[in-house]
Design an enzyme around this catalytic site. Structure first.
Site, PDB file in Angstrom:
ATOM      1  N   HIS A   9       7.103  63.889  72.276  1.00  0.00           N
ATOM      2  CA  HIS A   9       5.726  63.742  71.801  1.00  0.00           C
ATOM      3  C   HIS A   9       5.199  62.316  71.985  1.00  0.00           C
ATOM      4  O   HIS A   9       3.995  62.111  72.113  1.00  0.00           O
ATOM      5  CB  HIS A   9       5.656  64.109  70.310  1.00  0.00           C
ATOM      6  CG  HIS A   9       6.551  63.255  69.468  1.00  0.00           C
ATOM      7  ND1 HIS A   9       7.918  63.432  69.449  1.00  0.00           N
ATOM      8  CD2 HIS A   9       6.277  62.196  68.653  1.00  0.00           C
ATOM      9  CE1 HIS A   9       8.442  62.524  68.632  1.00  0.00           C
ATOM     10  NE2 HIS A   9       7.481  61.757  68.147  1.00  0.00           N
ATOM     11  N   HIS A  96      19.285  49.471  94.979  1.00  0.00           N
ATOM     12  CA  HIS A  96      20.669  49.106  94.650  1.00  0.00           C
ATOM     13  C   HIS A  96      21.400  50.155  93.808  1.00  0.00           C
ATOM     14  O   HIS A  96      22.621  50.213  93.862  1.00  0.00           O
ATOM     15  CB  HIS A  96      20.700  47.772  93.892  1.00  0.00           C
ATOM     16  CG  HIS A  96      20.442  46.597  94.770  1.00  0.00           C
ATOM     17  ND1 HIS A  96      20.675  45.295  94.374  1.00  0.00           N
ATOM     18  CD2 HIS A  96      19.969  46.511  96.050  1.00  0.00           C
ATOM     19  CE1 HIS A  96      20.355  44.466  95.357  1.00  0.00           C
ATOM     20  NE2 HIS A  96      19.910  45.181  96.387  1.00  0.00           N
ATOM     21  N   ARG A 130      27.463  48.522 100.277  1.00  0.00           N
ATOM     22  CA  ARG A 130      28.230  48.023  99.131  1.00  0.00           C
ATOM     23  C   ARG A 130      27.720  48.620  97.812  1.00  0.00           C
ATOM     24  O   ARG A 130      28.472  48.739  96.846  1.00  0.00           O
ATOM     25  CB  ARG A 130      28.199  46.498  99.068  1.00  0.00           C
ATOM     26  CG  ARG A 130      26.843  45.904  98.742  1.00  0.00           C
ATOM     27  CD  ARG A 130      26.843  44.381  98.883  1.00  0.00           C
ATOM     28  NE  ARG A 130      25.605  43.768  98.430  1.00  0.00           N
ATOM     29  CZ  ARG A 130      24.485  43.735  99.143  1.00  0.00           C
ATOM     30  NH1 ARG A 130      24.432  44.300 100.331  1.00  0.00           N
ATOM     31  NH2 ARG A 130      23.405  43.129  98.669  1.00  0.00           N
TER      32      ARG A 130
HETATM   33  C1  RB5 Z   1       9.599  58.743  68.876  1.00  0.00           C
HETATM   34  O1  RB5 Z   1       8.872  58.200  67.823  1.00  0.00           O
HETATM   35  C2  RB5 Z   1      10.369  57.641  69.592  1.00  0.00           C
HETATM   36  O2  RB5 Z   1      11.440  57.231  68.832  1.00  0.00           O
HETATM   37  C3  RB5 Z   1      10.827  58.118  70.954  1.00  0.00           C
HETATM   38  O3  RB5 Z   1       9.744  58.540  71.706  1.00  0.00           O
HETATM   39  C4  RB5 Z   1      11.540  57.100  71.827  1.00  0.00           C
HETATM   40  O4  RB5 Z   1      10.819  55.921  71.913  1.00  0.00           O
HETATM   41  C5  RB5 Z   1      12.956  56.857  71.535  1.00  0.00           C
HETATM   42  O5  RB5 Z   1      13.647  56.092  72.213  1.00  0.00           O
END
Ligand code: RB5
Length: 143
Positions: A9, A96, A130
């Site tokens: 979200h 890389h 590499r």
């Molecule tokens: C959600 O609030 C947030 O924690 C998530 O989207 C993310 O940033 C986590 O690493």
């Protein structure tokens, strides 16, 4: 090239915008989330990674910071997920590290920059040589 894209979200709107931007020029499959309702980023990272592995495709994951999805994605073998905050990160992660999952921040990076980072990521080849030797070590580091 088929591209899978997913977000939680925290980057839903940016994921929608980026998917629409790419749809004109790439085959894009949107795996969700499909609203701004609170959800858990590991489930979206897992869903995307499974598709990327099965189809040897490229993935784009977004969350608020880009960090949570990258941590989750990198727990899977043969996944090289890179958090990219600018075009140089994107370029180097391909040259890389042969990154196959681009991780982006919906809250820290503007939409215009997200598009530029993505274009750079998708158009930059892996250098091999590499760097392949080093990548081959990833799956043999022990616990
Ligand atoms: C959600 O609030 C947030 O924690 C998530 O989207 C993310 O940033 C986590 O690493």
């Amino acid at each position: 090239m088929k591209i899978f894209i997913a977000s939680d979200h925290g980057a839903f709107n940016e994921k929608q915008e980026l998917a629409n931007y790419l749809k004109g020029k790439q085959e894009v499959v949107d795996l969700g989330t499909y609203s701004t309702e609170s959800t858990n980023y590991p489930e979206w990272a897992k869903k995307l990674v499974e598709k990327v592995k099965a189809e040897q495709a490229v993935g784009i994951l977004l969350c608020g910071s880009g960090i949570g999805v990258s941590m989750t994605a990198n727990r899977f073998s043969d996944i090289r997920a890179a958090v990219c905050r600018d075009e140089d990160d994107a370029k180097m992660s391909r040259l890389h590290n042969n990154a196959n999952v681009l991780c982006l921040s919906g809250r820290r990076t503007s939409l215009e920059l997200l598009k530029k980072i993505t274009d750079t990521f998708l158009s930059t080849p892996f250098e091999g040589g590499r760097h392949q030797t080093r990548i081959d070590m990833f799956n043999n580091l022990g616990e």
